[in-house]
Design a protein around this motif. Structure first.
Motif, PDB file in Angstrom:
ATOM      1  N   GLY A 317       0.799  -1.214   0.000  1.00 60.71           N
ATOM      2  CA  GLY A 317       0.000   0.000   0.000  1.00 60.71           C
ATOM      3  C   GLY A 317       0.831   1.262   0.000  1.00 60.71           C
ATOM      4  O   GLY A 317       0.569   2.199  -0.770  1.00 60.71           O
ATOM      5  N   ILE A 318       1.832   1.329   0.879  1.00 59.23           N
ATOM      6  CA  ILE A 318       2.674   2.524   0.943  1.00 59.23           C
ATOM      7  C   ILE A 318       3.390   2.733  -0.386  1.00 59.23           C
ATOM      8  O   ILE A 318       3.481   3.861  -0.899  1.00 59.23           O
ATOM      9  N   ALA A 319       3.901   1.647  -0.952  1.00 60.82           N
ATOM     10  CA  ALA A 319       4.617   1.763  -2.230  1.00 60.82           C
ATOM     11  C   ALA A 319       3.712   2.301  -3.325  1.00 60.82           C
ATOM     12  O   ALA A 319       4.092   3.220  -4.071  1.00 60.82           O
ATOM     13  N   VAL A 320       2.509   1.748  -3.432  1.00 67.18           N
ATOM     14  CA  VAL A 320       1.643   2.157  -4.537  1.00 67.18           C
ATOM     15  C   VAL A 320       1.109   3.571  -4.326  1.00 67.18           C
ATOM     16  O   VAL A 320       0.941   4.328  -5.291  1.00 67.18           O
ATOM     17  N   VAL A 321       0.859   3.972  -3.087  1.00 67.65           N
ATOM     18  CA  VAL A 321       0.392   5.332  -2.821  1.00 67.65           C
ATOM     19  C   VAL A 321       1.465   6.349  -3.213  1.00 67.65           C
ATOM     20  O   VAL A 321       1.181   7.350  -3.888  1.00 67.65           O
ATOM     21  N   LEU A 322       2.696   6.099  -2.783  1.00 63.54           N
ATOM     22  CA  LEU A 322       3.772   7.041  -3.100  1.00 63.54           C
ATOM     23  C   LEU A 322       4.067   7.067  -4.595  1.00 63.54           C
ATOM     24  O   LEU A 322       4.346   8.129  -5.160  1.00 63.54           O
ATOM     25  N   LEU A 323       3.996   5.905  -5.241  1.00 64.97           N
ATOM     26  CA  LEU A 323       4.221   5.880  -6.687  1.00 64.97           C
ATOM     27  C   LEU A 323       3.108   6.615  -7.431  1.00 64.97           C
ATOM     28  O   LEU A 323       3.366   7.335  -8.404  1.00 64.97           O
ATOM     29  N   ALA A 324       1.863   6.422  -6.979  1.00 66.32           N
ATOM     30  CA  ALA A 324       0.741   7.110  -7.622  1.00 66.32           C
ATOM     31  C   ALA A 324       0.884   8.619  -7.478  1.00 66.32           C
ATOM     32  O   ALA A 324       0.672   9.382  -8.437  1.00 66.32           O
ATOM     33  N   ALA A 325       1.259   9.075  -6.277  1.00 63.93           N
ATOM     34  CA  ALA A 325       1.440  10.511  -6.060  1.00 63.93           C
ATOM     35  C   ALA A 325       2.616  11.048  -6.872  1.00 63.93           C
ATOM     36  O   ALA A 325       2.525  12.132  -7.479  1.00 63.93           O
ATOM     37  N   ALA A 326       3.726  10.290  -6.894  1.00 62.17           N
ATOM     38  CA  ALA A 326       4.900  10.739  -7.646  1.00 62.17           C
ATOM     39  C   ALA A 326       4.585  10.833  -9.138  1.00 62.17           C
ATOM     40  O   ALA A 326       4.965  11.802  -9.808  1.00 62.17           O
ATOM     41  N   ALA A 327       3.870   9.836  -9.670  1.00 55.25           N
ATOM     42  CA  ALA A 327       3.515   9.875 -11.087  1.00 55.25           C
ATOM     43  C   ALA A 327       2.594  11.057 -11.389  1.00 55.25           C
ATOM     44  O   ALA A 327       2.730  11.734 -12.417  1.00 55.25           O
ATOM     45  N   ALA A 328       1.651  11.323 -10.453  1.00 56.18           N
ATOM     46  CA  ALA A 328       0.720  12.431 -10.670  1.00 56.18           C
ATOM     47  C   ALA A 328       1.414  13.784 -10.590  1.00 56.18           C
ATOM     48  O   ALA A 328       1.018  14.731 -11.272  1.00 56.18           O
ATOM     49  N   LEU A 329       2.463  13.889  -9.777  1.00 54.41           N
ATOM     50  CA  LEU A 329       3.127  15.178  -9.570  1.00 54.41           C
ATOM     51  C   LEU A 329       4.332  15.393 -10.484  1.00 54.41           C
ATOM     52  O   LEU A 329       4.860  16.505 -10.551  1.00 54.41           O
ATOM     53  N   ILE A 330       4.788  14.334 -11.147  1.00 56.20           N
ATOM     54  CA  ILE A 330       5.956  14.473 -12.027  1.00 56.20           C
ATOM     55  C   ILE A 330       5.581  14.209 -13.481  1.00 56.20           C
ATOM     56  O   ILE A 330       5.808  15.050 -14.359  1.00 56.20           O
TER      57      ILE A 330
END
Length: 736
Positions: A317-330
């Motif tokens: 969960g932590i991995a996918v949340v951070l990846l989703a946010a990083a993809a959305a912000l970058i």
């Protein structure tokens, strides 16, 4: 003198993510391709267990018994059906003995026992037509599964006068793992096209709709690669891969939806694309970052529990949340930079309009504004009414009964489920669910005999077998009178542990594992709750600068989950709708599931809460008008949150189509929680409560306000609200 218009200043982060958009997207494409390679085959390396506490007494005893007495812990059962004949028929007995001897010669199999060798009544069905051959497949979960795949085809089927079916814990785990992989593929095939259709309906533009979907796919593939790496370091549950798909797609769509919607909103005001991206990242982008942190915090709480089933969901969960946010912000700003105004291209809704005029851009917002006005005008009624309904929906959870995950997680037609059901229905006691008492320390035959007699005198004991002695160790098998893990069996665990003996004893077995798991969760649950509460309060304070809003957020979020917990008990424990949903109710809820569902659903509720509160806060900072800020916040985000919730619910329902009951419970339960939160709590309860608290909603003492000004989230320049607060401080200081 001619006035020179200077473009608005673009922040450093905006410059960073939009400087070389083509290069950024190319690098992302390469990394995603590498993630596909790195994450391939991850499901085959995941485990189907993880519900037990590795430091518990039952776990320690199990390891000793596996090492010293492998026959005491059978994980493979061959159900031998003699048809109309008796299992004592000479031809049946001869063939069954040959099967047992053949099984004993298999590599990786030990501890062979059968009714025809031991004559144990527990291994013979009460009607005399079925009996069991038990064995233990050695090695870890992966090795045991490989051994089962190798030998099972040679035993399954008709052998002369008997028919053999394969069951036992190792077969249950293997079938569960296989079914989860198949169901996940089907869920993705359902969720992806439906999500795309919904996004097209929300955005109109096919180009805009594809952006959130692309971000979700990147997040899922990246997390699969991370999970593959984690399997080299620790055990990871196969159930975690379902959460990866659901959260990866759902949250990425949420974040991208929020950013793209704000970007298009800025474009509609006449802003240039680069300026629109800067404003979007300064407002919606920061909100996405805070939202991701709140969801990650909720999931991180599962790390305090010892069961790797729960810890796996935290990792994934932590991995996918951070990846989703990083993809959305970058990645998303880079794509928007290249698209510019073309983000609105390919409006597919025109096909269905048939000449009708489209709705005005602000009509949806006005509808939500009118809803907010109505709710705030009758705030006490809506606050009390919705609270009462949510509490009422949660009442069934007061009757929750906890159990273990067993074969009833599988479809009723699966082979290992059929075997276990035959054992439950036709065999005396619970031959595969007995308790083992490990005795360590030198003892005489008389001492063992006296201890066995004391066990037999316990009221919940049906029969005691043993002891089987090896050196200074021995074990007894105790069959409870009822089900393997019902309340009497759990009480029996405590009675056995309290029974005095002239040697050291430890108790294991299904009921003992359940007792130890419940104790481990109960012991650490307060710590997890305190962790979630404190960090969530801090994050929401940094977002809003208010003392009261974080408290409201935590309480209302928890309240939004009541319907989910009530439905879980009413449907999955009590068996209502089991025929419609296609599952077998075990009459209990697996101990770790409520913890998992709370952490995931609470995090998702905070996700929507942050979206709403950030927009209310932004408007309040601009105008200083509390009621107007609430109306504006709901008008701007009501439709967005509802759309995001529906899309996430679709993904969760797709996961909920799984044939494994725990996965079905997880998917459907969280889908219900998400919809209740978006449509009831965010739309009705939050504006009602904020109207009741009025301007006091935004109060915080001077030191905390200064702390927020320095470290908190500020999306706009000081406005009337801040000026009013400063004036109030000055008046207070002058009176002092």
């Amino acid at each position: 003198m001619t006035e020179v218009n200077t473009p608005p200043r673009v922040g450093g982060w905006t410059r960073f993510v939009t400087a070389r958009p083509r290069l950024s997207l190319l690098v992302a494409l390469v990394i995603t391709a590498l993630a596909v390679l790195a994450g391939s085959g991850v499901a085959d390396r995941l485990g189907a267990g993880g519900w037990e506490d590795p430091a518990a007494e039952s776990t320690r005893a199990t390891k000793v018994l596996e090492r010293e007495f492998p026959g005491s812990q059978p994980n493979l059962l061959l159900l031998v059906d003699a048809g109309d004949a008796s299992v004592d028929d000479p031809a049946v007995a001869a063939r069954a003995k040959r099967l047992a001897e053949r099984l004993a010669s298999e590599r990786g199999v030990t501890g062979i026992g059968s009714y025809w060798q031991s004559g144990t009544p527990a291994l013979r069905a009460e009607d005399g037509h079925e009996a069991l051959i038990a064995a233990r497949i050695t090695g870890d979960e992966k090795t045991a599964a490989e051994t089962l795949e190798r030998i099972a085809p040679h035993y399954r089927g008709v052998h002369g006068p008997v028919e053999v079916t394969v069951g036992g814990p190792v077969a249950v785990r293997h079938e569960m793992q296989t079914i989860i992989q198949e169901d996940l593929t089907r869920a993705e095939l359902i969720a992806l096209p439906v999500t795309l259709v919904l996004l097209v309906m929300v955005f109109g533009s096919a180009v805009a709709a594809l952006l959130p979907l692309g971000i979700g796919i990147v997040a899922i593939l990246g997390t699969n690669a991370i999970l593959r790496g984690l399997t080299e370091l620790t055990d990871v549950s196969v159930f975690a891969i379902n959460l990866t798909t659901a959260l990866g797609l759902g949250l990425a769509v949420d974040y991208a939806l929020f950013i793209v919607r704000r970007y298009r909103e800025e474009l509609s005001t006449g802003a240039e694309p680069l300026t629109a991206i800067g404003t979007t990242l300064r407002t919606a982008g920061r909100t996405v970052l805070f939202s991701a942190l709140t969801v990650a915090v909720s999931l991180a709480a599962m790390l305090v529990f010892p069961q790797y089933f729960l810890r796996s969901f935290a990792y994934a969960g932590i991995a996918v949340v951070l990846l989703a946010a990083a993809a959305a912000l970058i990645l998303l700003p880079a794509a928007l930079t290249l698209l510019g105004h073309r983000v609105n291209a390919l409006d597919l809704r025109r096909v269905f309009r048939r000449g009708h005029r489209p709705k005005p851009a602000g009509e949806e917002g006005r509808t939500w504004a009118r809803t907010a006005t109505l709710v705030m005008r009758r705030a006490p009624f809506f606050a009390l009414g919705t609270t009462a309904v949510l509490v009422l929906l949660g009442l069934p959870f007061l009757g929750v009964r906890f159990g273990t995950a067993d074969d009833r997680q599988l479809p009723s037609t699966s082979e290992s489920h059929v075997v276990q059901q035959h054992i439950r229905d036709g065999f005396p006691g619970s031959p595969d669910g007995g308790l083992e008492v490990l005795a360590q320390g030198r003892a005489t035959e008389a001492q063992y005999g006296a201890y066995k007699e004391r066990i037999a005198e316990l009221p919940e004991v049906q029969r005691v077998d043993g002891p089987l002695v090896k050196g200074d160790s021995a074990y007894f098998t105790v069959l409870p009178k009822g089900e393997a893990v019902d309340d009497p069996a759990q009480r029996l665990v405590g009675e056995l542990r309290e029974l005095r003996a002239p040697f050291d004893t430890e108790v294991t077995g299904m009921a003992a594992v359940l007792v130890d798991s419940k104790d481990a969760i109960g012991e650490r649950l307060p710590l997890a709750a305190v962790f979630i509460t404190i960090v969530t309060l801090l994050l929401v304070f940094l977002l809003t600068g208010s003392v009261l809003i974080p408290i409201q957020a935590v309480v209302l979020n928890a309240l939004s989950l009541t319907a989910m917990f009530g439905a879980v008990v009413w449907v999955f424990q009590d068996g209502h709708l089991s025929g419609l949903l296609g599952f077998t109710s075990p009459g209990s809820i697996e101990t770790t599931l409520p913890v998992l569902m709370f952490c995931v659903a609470f995090g998702l509720s905070m996700d929507y809460g942050v979206f709403l509160l950030s927009r209310i806060k932004e408007e309040y900072d601009h105008t200083g008008d509390h009621d107007q800020a609430v109306r504006h916040g709901l008008a701007r985000t009501g439709g967005l949150i509802t759309a995001a919730a529906v899309i996430l619910a679709v993904v969760m329902v797709a996961i909920g189509t799984s044939r494994v009951t725990n996965t079905k419970m997880l998917g459907l339960g969280i889908a219900l929680a998400v919809l209740m939160d978006a449509m009831i709590v965010r739309s009705l309860l939050v504006p009602a409560v904020m109207r009741l608290t009025g301007r006091a909603t935004w109060w915080s003492p001077g030191p905390l306000r200064r702390f927020h000004e320095r470290f908190g989230l500020s999306e706009s320049a000081p406005g009337p609200a801040k000026e009013t607060e400063e004036a109030r401080d000055k008046v207070g200081a002058s009176h002092a």
